[in-house]
Design a protein around this motif. Sequence first.
Motif, PDB file in Angstrom:
ATOM      1  N   VAL A  86      -5.781  23.910  33.072  1.00  0.00           N
ATOM      2  CA  VAL A  86      -6.580  22.725  33.418  1.00  0.00           C
ATOM      3  C   VAL A  86      -7.629  23.086  34.466  1.00  0.00           C
ATOM      4  O   VAL A  86      -8.771  22.616  34.416  1.00  0.00           O
ATOM      5  N   LEU A  87      -7.252  23.951  35.412  1.00  0.00           N
ATOM      6  CA  LEU A  87      -8.202  24.393  36.433  1.00  0.00           C
ATOM      7  C   LEU A  87      -9.388  25.095  35.780  1.00  0.00           C
ATOM      8  O   LEU A  87     -10.544  24.854  36.159  1.00  0.00           O
ATOM      9  N   GLN A  88      -9.130  25.947  34.781  1.00  0.00           N
ATOM     10  CA  GLN A  88     -10.223  26.629  34.092  1.00  0.00           C
ATOM     11  C   GLN A  88     -11.133  25.638  33.363  1.00  0.00           C
ATOM     12  O   GLN A  88     -12.351  25.814  33.334  1.00  0.00           O
ATOM     13  N   VAL A  89     -10.549  24.609  32.779  1.00  0.00           N
ATOM     14  CA  VAL A  89     -11.351  23.589  32.088  1.00  0.00           C
ATOM     15  C   VAL A  89     -12.224  22.839  33.094  1.00  0.00           C
ATOM     16  O   VAL A  89     -13.400  22.557  32.830  1.00  0.00           O
ATOM     17  N   ILE A  90     -11.656  22.524  34.261  1.00  0.00           N
ATOM     18  CA  ILE A  90     -12.433  21.862  35.313  1.00  0.00           C
ATOM     19  C   ILE A  90     -13.574  22.763  35.759  1.00  0.00           C
ATOM     20  O   ILE A  90     -14.709  22.302  35.959  1.00  0.00           O
ATOM     21  N   TRP A  91     -13.275  24.057  35.928  1.00  0.00           N
ATOM     22  CA  TRP A  91     -14.337  25.013  36.257  1.00  0.00           C
ATOM     23  C   TRP A  91     -15.448  24.973  35.213  1.00  0.00           C
ATOM     24  O   TRP A  91     -16.632  24.965  35.552  1.00  0.00           O
ATOM     25  N   LEU A  92     -15.058  24.948  33.947  1.00  0.00           N
ATOM     26  CA  LEU A  92     -16.034  24.971  32.858  1.00  0.00           C
ATOM     27  C   LEU A  92     -16.959  23.754  32.925  1.00  0.00           C
ATOM     28  O   LEU A  92     -18.183  23.886  32.825  1.00  0.00           O
ATOM     29  N   VAL A  93     -16.377  22.579  33.076  1.00  0.00           N
ATOM     30  CA  VAL A  93     -17.175  21.349  33.149  1.00  0.00           C
ATOM     31  C   VAL A  93     -18.111  21.397  34.353  1.00  0.00           C
ATOM     32  O   VAL A  93     -19.298  21.054  34.266  1.00  0.00           O
ATOM     33  N   MET A  94     -17.588  21.856  35.466  1.00  0.00           N
ATOM     34  CA  MET A  94     -18.384  21.957  36.685  1.00  0.00           C
ATOM     35  C   MET A  94     -19.544  22.943  36.492  1.00  0.00           C
ATOM     36  O   MET A  94     -20.680  22.673  36.911  1.00  0.00           O
ATOM     37  N   ASP A  95     -19.267  24.062  35.831  1.00  0.00           N
ATOM     38  CA  ASP A  95     -20.299  25.079  35.603  1.00  0.00           C
ATOM     39  C   ASP A  95     -21.404  24.558  34.682  1.00  0.00           C
ATOM     40  O   ASP A  95     -22.586  24.869  34.875  1.00  0.00           O
ATOM     41  N   VAL A  96     -21.021  23.772  33.685  1.00  0.00           N
ATOM     42  CA  VAL A  96     -22.019  23.194  32.784  1.00  0.00           C
ATOM     43  C   VAL A  96     -23.008  22.342  33.579  1.00  0.00           C
ATOM     44  O   VAL A  96     -24.231  22.431  33.383  1.00  0.00           O
ATOM     45  N   LEU A 129     -31.154  32.795  38.294  1.00  0.00           N
ATOM     46  CA  LEU A 129     -30.581  33.487  39.448  1.00  0.00           C
ATOM     47  C   LEU A 129     -29.659  32.579  40.259  1.00  0.00           C
ATOM     48  O   LEU A 129     -28.515  32.937  40.548  1.00  0.00           O
ATOM     49  N   ILE A 130     -30.147  31.402  40.619  1.00  0.00           N
ATOM     50  CA  ILE A 130     -29.361  30.508  41.479  1.00  0.00           C
ATOM     51  C   ILE A 130     -28.084  30.029  40.799  1.00  0.00           C
ATOM     52  O   ILE A 130     -26.987  30.180  41.364  1.00  0.00           O
ATOM     53  N   PRO A 131     -28.135  29.439  39.588  1.00  0.00           N
ATOM     54  CA  PRO A 131     -26.887  28.971  38.997  1.00  0.00           C
ATOM     55  C   PRO A 131     -25.928  30.094  38.621  1.00  0.00           C
ATOM     56  O   PRO A 131     -24.708  29.926  38.664  1.00  0.00           O
ATOM     57  N   TYR A 132     -26.466  31.264  38.267  1.00  0.00           N
ATOM     58  CA  TYR A 132     -25.639  32.399  37.869  1.00  0.00           C
ATOM     59  C   TYR A 132     -24.768  32.876  39.024  1.00  0.00           C
ATOM     60  O   TYR A 132     -23.650  33.369  38.813  1.00  0.00           O
ATOM     61  N   ILE A 133     -25.256  32.737  40.245  1.00  0.00           N
ATOM     62  CA  ILE A 133     -24.478  33.119  41.419  1.00  0.00           C
ATOM     63  C   ILE A 133     -23.717  31.921  41.978  1.00  0.00           C
ATOM     64  O   ILE A 133     -22.577  32.045  42.436  1.00  0.00           O
ATOM     65  N   LEU A 134     -24.332  30.741  41.910  1.00  0.00           N
ATOM     66  CA  LEU A 134     -23.704  29.538  42.474  1.00  0.00           C
ATOM     67  C   LEU A 134     -22.439  29.137  41.718  1.00  0.00           C
ATOM     68  O   LEU A 134     -21.451  28.724  42.342  1.00  0.00           O
ATOM     69  N   ALA A 135     -22.443  29.249  40.401  1.00  0.00           N
ATOM     70  CA  ALA A 135     -21.292  28.814  39.588  1.00  0.00           C
ATOM     71  C   ALA A 135     -20.002  29.543  39.967  1.00  0.00           C
ATOM     72  O   ALA A 135     -18.976  28.893  40.237  1.00  0.00           O
ATOM     73  N   PRO A 136     -19.977  30.884  40.010  1.00  0.00           N
ATOM     74  CA  PRO A 136     -18.727  31.549  40.401  1.00  0.00           C
ATOM     75  C   PRO A 136     -18.329  31.277  41.842  1.00  0.00           C
ATOM     76  O   PRO A 136     -17.129  31.251  42.155  1.00  0.00           O
ATOM     77  N   LEU A 137     -19.315  31.057  42.723  1.00  0.00           N
ATOM     78  CA  LEU A 137     -18.980  30.718  44.105  1.00  0.00           C
ATOM     79  C   LEU A 137     -18.309  29.348  44.170  1.00  0.00           C
ATOM     80  O   LEU A 137     -17.324  29.151  44.899  1.00  0.00           O
ATOM     81  N   ALA A 138     -18.843  28.381  43.396  1.00  0.00           N
ATOM     82  CA  ALA A 138     -18.242  27.046  43.353  1.00  0.00           C
ATOM     83  C   ALA A 138     -16.829  27.110  42.765  1.00  0.00           C
ATOM     84  O   ALA A 138     -15.908  26.440  43.248  1.00  0.00           O
ATOM     85  N   ASN A 139     -16.653  27.935  41.735  1.00  0.00           N
ATOM     86  CA  ASN A 139     -15.320  28.101  41.141  1.00  0.00           C
ATOM     87  C   ASN A 139     -14.332  28.641  42.168  1.00  0.00           C
ATOM     88  O   ASN A 139     -13.163  28.225  42.222  1.00  0.00           O
ATOM     89  N   THR A 140     -14.803  29.590  42.976  1.00  0.00           N
ATOM     90  CA  THR A 140     -13.933  30.194  43.993  1.00  0.00           C
ATOM     91  C   THR A 140     -13.462  29.146  44.997  1.00  0.00           C
ATOM     92  O   THR A 140     -12.277  29.088  45.339  1.00  0.00           O
ATOM     93  N   VAL A 141     -14.385  28.314  45.453  1.00  0.00           N
ATOM     94  CA  VAL A 141     -14.035  27.289  46.455  1.00  0.00           C
ATOM     95  C   VAL A 141     -13.086  26.258  45.858  1.00  0.00           C
ATOM     96  O   VAL A 141     -12.058  25.914  46.463  1.00  0.00           O
ATOM     97  N   VAL A 142     -13.402  25.761  44.666  1.00  0.00           N
ATOM     98  CA  VAL A 142     -12.550  24.747  44.028  1.00  0.00           C
ATOM     99  C   VAL A 142     -11.170  25.313  43.716  1.00  0.00           C
ATOM    100  O   VAL A 142     -10.146  24.653  43.931  1.00  0.00           O
ATOM    101  N   GLY A 143     -11.122  26.550  43.207  1.00  0.00           N
ATOM    102  CA  GLY A 143      -9.837  27.181  42.921  1.00  0.00           C
ATOM    103  C   GLY A 143      -9.012  27.380  44.171  1.00  0.00           C
ATOM    104  O   GLY A 143      -7.796  27.159  44.175  1.00  0.00           O
TER     105      GLY A 143
END
Length: 277
Positions: A244-254, A193-207
């Motif tokens: 490159v932004l998407q790749v950074i998102w991917l690494v961060m999400d992992v 639950l937590i990472p599933y919601i946290l990951a897209p939120l983190a992507n939004t802020v970084v993007g």
Amino acid sequence: MVATVAAWIFVKLSKNEKLRIKMPETVPPAVSQSFAVLVPVFVTLFVFTLFSTILANGQFLGKAALNDLIYAIIQVPLMGFSQGIGFSILYQFIVWFFWWFGIHGHNVTAAIQNMVYMPAQLANQAGDAAYVFSNGFFEAGLMHIMGLVIAIFIFSKKDSWRAVAKLGFPAMLFNIQEPIAFGLPIVLNPILLIPYILAPLANTVVGWLAISAGLVPIFKYVVPWTMPLFFEAAIGTGSVAGGVLQVIWLVMDVFIYAPFFIASNKIKDEEAEEAEA
């Protein structure tokens, strides 16, 4: 409003026996029932055809049509409000919170998407504006589930999860998460639950930070949401920086998913316990 009032008028007229066309008993029931409400149907259609014509040709506070007035009063302010980082985070939270319950979050929030983020995308493409948050921006973030899949391959020791990840990996190449969401499952899984919601939120802020700082262009072009990782954002922004932004998102999400999969290794599946027994 139109759907509600039209249904109310039709039902009221249908109950009026004077407006019912009665057919002989030899006529099949389906045909007879259709003719019985023929007059209410025509009356309802006429009323709303007239209503629509007036709205399309009338003047409303200086606007050529009521739709234009509604756009000016409601949609234009919402366009500005929707570009706030707080609103965007809330939007993403609602989308993925619903998904965690097994409800299609993007369908639930389609009204928000169609009212503000799709027009923002079209305005970016037309060159009329430069909105950070647009339909393309959020669709590029769909790949956070790929971060989940990769985290399973690296950190998870559960054979059942790794098997599902292998089966769902080809679909995730095209941002289709359902095999993982319902097969793993992510749905109603308290560990995720937590990472599933946290990951897209983190992507939004970084993007948001990357685009606001000018490191990545805005998502200007409409790209199918099934476009694979890197290519989707690269084409959508018209720049390699988007990919490159998407790749950074991917690494961060992992890394966001990693601690939860490491912790899950200590929790045995019911099937495994039965096998050991």
